[in-house]
Design an enzyme around this catalytic site. Sequence first.
Site, PDB file in Angstrom:
ATOM      1  N   ASP A  29       0.856  -1.242   0.157  1.00  0.00           N
ATOM      2  CA  ASP A  29      -0.056   0.220   0.121  1.00  0.00           C
ATOM      3  C   ASP A  29       0.707   1.412   0.037  1.00  0.00           C
ATOM      4  OD1 ASP A  29      -3.186   0.671   0.984  1.00  0.00           O
ATOM      5  OD2 ASP A  29      -1.736   2.196   1.027  1.00  0.00           O
ATOM      6  N   ILE A  30       0.503   2.148  -0.834  1.00  0.00           N
ATOM      7  CA  ILE A  30       1.318   3.231  -0.816  1.00  0.00           C
ATOM      8  C   ILE A  30       1.285   4.406   0.286  1.00  0.00           C
ATOM      9  CG2 ILE A  30      -0.521   4.958  -1.875  1.00  0.00           C
ATOM     10  CD1 ILE A  30       1.658   5.599  -4.251  1.00  0.00           C
ATOM     11  N   ASN A  81     -12.944  -2.978   2.939  1.00  0.00           N
ATOM     12  CA  ASN A  81     -13.920  -2.028   2.858  1.00  0.00           C
ATOM     13  C   ASN A  81     -15.005  -2.362   1.903  1.00  0.00           C
ATOM     14  OD1 ASN A  81     -12.509  -0.870   5.334  1.00  0.00           O
ATOM     15  ND2 ASN A  81     -11.193   0.233   3.883  1.00  0.00           N
ATOM     16  N   GLN A  88     -14.502   2.421   1.755  1.00  0.00           N
ATOM     17  CA  GLN A  88     -14.029   1.948   0.207  1.00  0.00           C
ATOM     18  C   GLN A  88     -13.703   3.184  -0.460  1.00  0.00           C
ATOM     19  OE1 GLN A  88     -15.957  -1.178  -1.914  1.00  0.00           O
ATOM     20  NE2 GLN A  88     -14.337  -1.400  -3.410  1.00  0.00           N
ATOM     21  N   GLU A  89     -12.483   3.367  -0.918  1.00  0.00           N
ATOM     22  CA  GLU A  89     -12.049   4.580  -2.011  1.00  0.00           C
ATOM     23  C   GLU A  89     -11.826   4.071  -3.508  1.00  0.00           C
ATOM     24  OE1 GLU A  89      -9.255   6.617   0.001  1.00  0.00           O
ATOM     25  OE2 GLU A  89     -10.554   7.681   1.500  1.00  0.00           O
ATOM     26  N   HIS A  94     -10.060  -5.242  -3.169  1.00  0.00           N
ATOM     27  CA  HIS A  94      -8.947  -5.354  -2.324  1.00  0.00           C
ATOM     28  C   HIS A  94      -9.026  -5.815  -0.865  1.00  0.00           C
ATOM     29  CE1 HIS A  94      -9.931  -1.262  -2.103  1.00  0.00           C
ATOM     30  NE2 HIS A  94      -9.109  -1.251  -1.046  1.00  0.00           N
ATOM     31  N   HIS A  96      -6.893  -5.631   2.704  1.00  0.00           N
ATOM     32  CA  HIS A  96      -5.803  -5.374   3.241  1.00  0.00           C
ATOM     33  C   HIS A  96      -5.282  -6.299   4.058  1.00  0.00           C
ATOM     34  CE1 HIS A  96      -6.775  -0.868   2.528  1.00  0.00           C
ATOM     35  NE2 HIS A  96      -8.190  -1.486   2.391  1.00  0.00           N
TER      36      HIS A  96
HETATM   37  P1  AMP Z   1      -9.852   1.372   0.584  1.00  0.00           P
HETATM   38  O1  AMP Z   1     -10.090   2.645   1.245  1.00  0.00           O
HETATM   39  O2  AMP Z   1     -10.327   0.056   1.338  1.00  0.00           O
HETATM   40  O3  AMP Z   1     -10.537   1.687  -0.822  1.00  0.00           O
HETATM   41  O4  AMP Z   1      -8.351   1.398   0.146  1.00  0.00           O
HETATM   42  C1  AMP Z   1      -7.547   1.669  -0.865  1.00  0.00           C
HETATM   43  C2  AMP Z   1      -6.126   1.665  -0.605  1.00  0.00           C
HETATM   44  O5  AMP Z   1      -5.344   1.919  -1.824  1.00  0.00           O
HETATM   45  C3  AMP Z   1      -5.746   2.658   0.326  1.00  0.00           C
HETATM   46  O6  AMP Z   1      -5.022   2.218   1.448  1.00  0.00           O
HETATM   47  C4  AMP Z   1      -4.679   3.674  -0.432  1.00  0.00           C
HETATM   48  O7  AMP Z   1      -3.507   4.036   0.256  1.00  0.00           O
HETATM   49  C5  AMP Z   1      -4.141   2.416  -1.459  1.00  0.00           C
HETATM   50  N1  AMP Z   1      -3.837   3.014  -2.897  1.00  0.00           N
HETATM   51  C6  AMP Z   1      -4.190   3.901  -3.684  1.00  0.00           C
HETATM   52  N2  AMP Z   1      -3.475   4.007  -4.608  1.00  0.00           N
HETATM   53  C7  AMP Z   1      -2.279   3.187  -4.450  1.00  0.00           C
HETATM   54  C8  AMP Z   1      -1.390   3.010  -5.294  1.00  0.00           C
HETATM   55  N3  AMP Z   1      -1.048   3.628  -6.507  1.00  0.00           N
HETATM   56  N4  AMP Z   1      -0.536   2.283  -5.001  1.00  0.00           N
HETATM   57  C9  AMP Z   1      -0.625   1.487  -3.849  1.00  0.00           C
HETATM   58  N5  AMP Z   1      -1.762   1.680  -2.888  1.00  0.00           N
HETATM   59  C10 AMP Z   1      -2.500   2.562  -3.336  1.00  0.00           C
END
Ligand code: AMP
Length: 111
Positions: A29-30, A81, A88-89, A94, A96
């Site tokens: 995760d970034i 999420n 969820q964003e 995915h 975690h």
């Molecule tokens: P969620 O809020 O469950 O949808 O989690 C999305 C996750 O994706 C977050 O923890 C972000 O930090 C991660 N994320 C978004 N863009 C990237 C990326 N380019 N590389 C790695 N992780 C990412």
Amino acid sequence: MDCIFCKIIKGEIPSKKVLENEKFLAFYDINPIAPVHVLIIPKEHFEKFDSTPSVLLAEMAEFIKEVAKELDINDYRLITNNGANAGQEVFHLHIHMVANPNGKLSWPKLA
Ligand code: AMP
């Protein structure tokens, strides 16, 4: 248009890979929330847990165990999420995987 995780799968956006097979990818995760924070995704696009076939989730469970072996961790937490109000964003399923190899993870109060 491809979502951000589909672009990662295609190599159009860089990622730090942990493990990959023909159906799944694990990458860091970034924006980590724990000493170890890895995302595990299916290569086929499904929006979220709810809309992912259970047979694929079962295969994903096996892959997740391989990721833990690859990272050499025994204790870890899995989170997904499912939907915007759950946090969820990115709307590509995915899981975690978070861990603290040197201690105990906290269990936050979320509401
Ligand atoms: P969620 O809020 O469950 O949808 O989690 C999305 C996750 O994706 C977050 O923890 C972000 O930090 C991660 N994320 C978004 N863009 C990237 C990326 N380019 N590389 C790695 N992780 C990412």
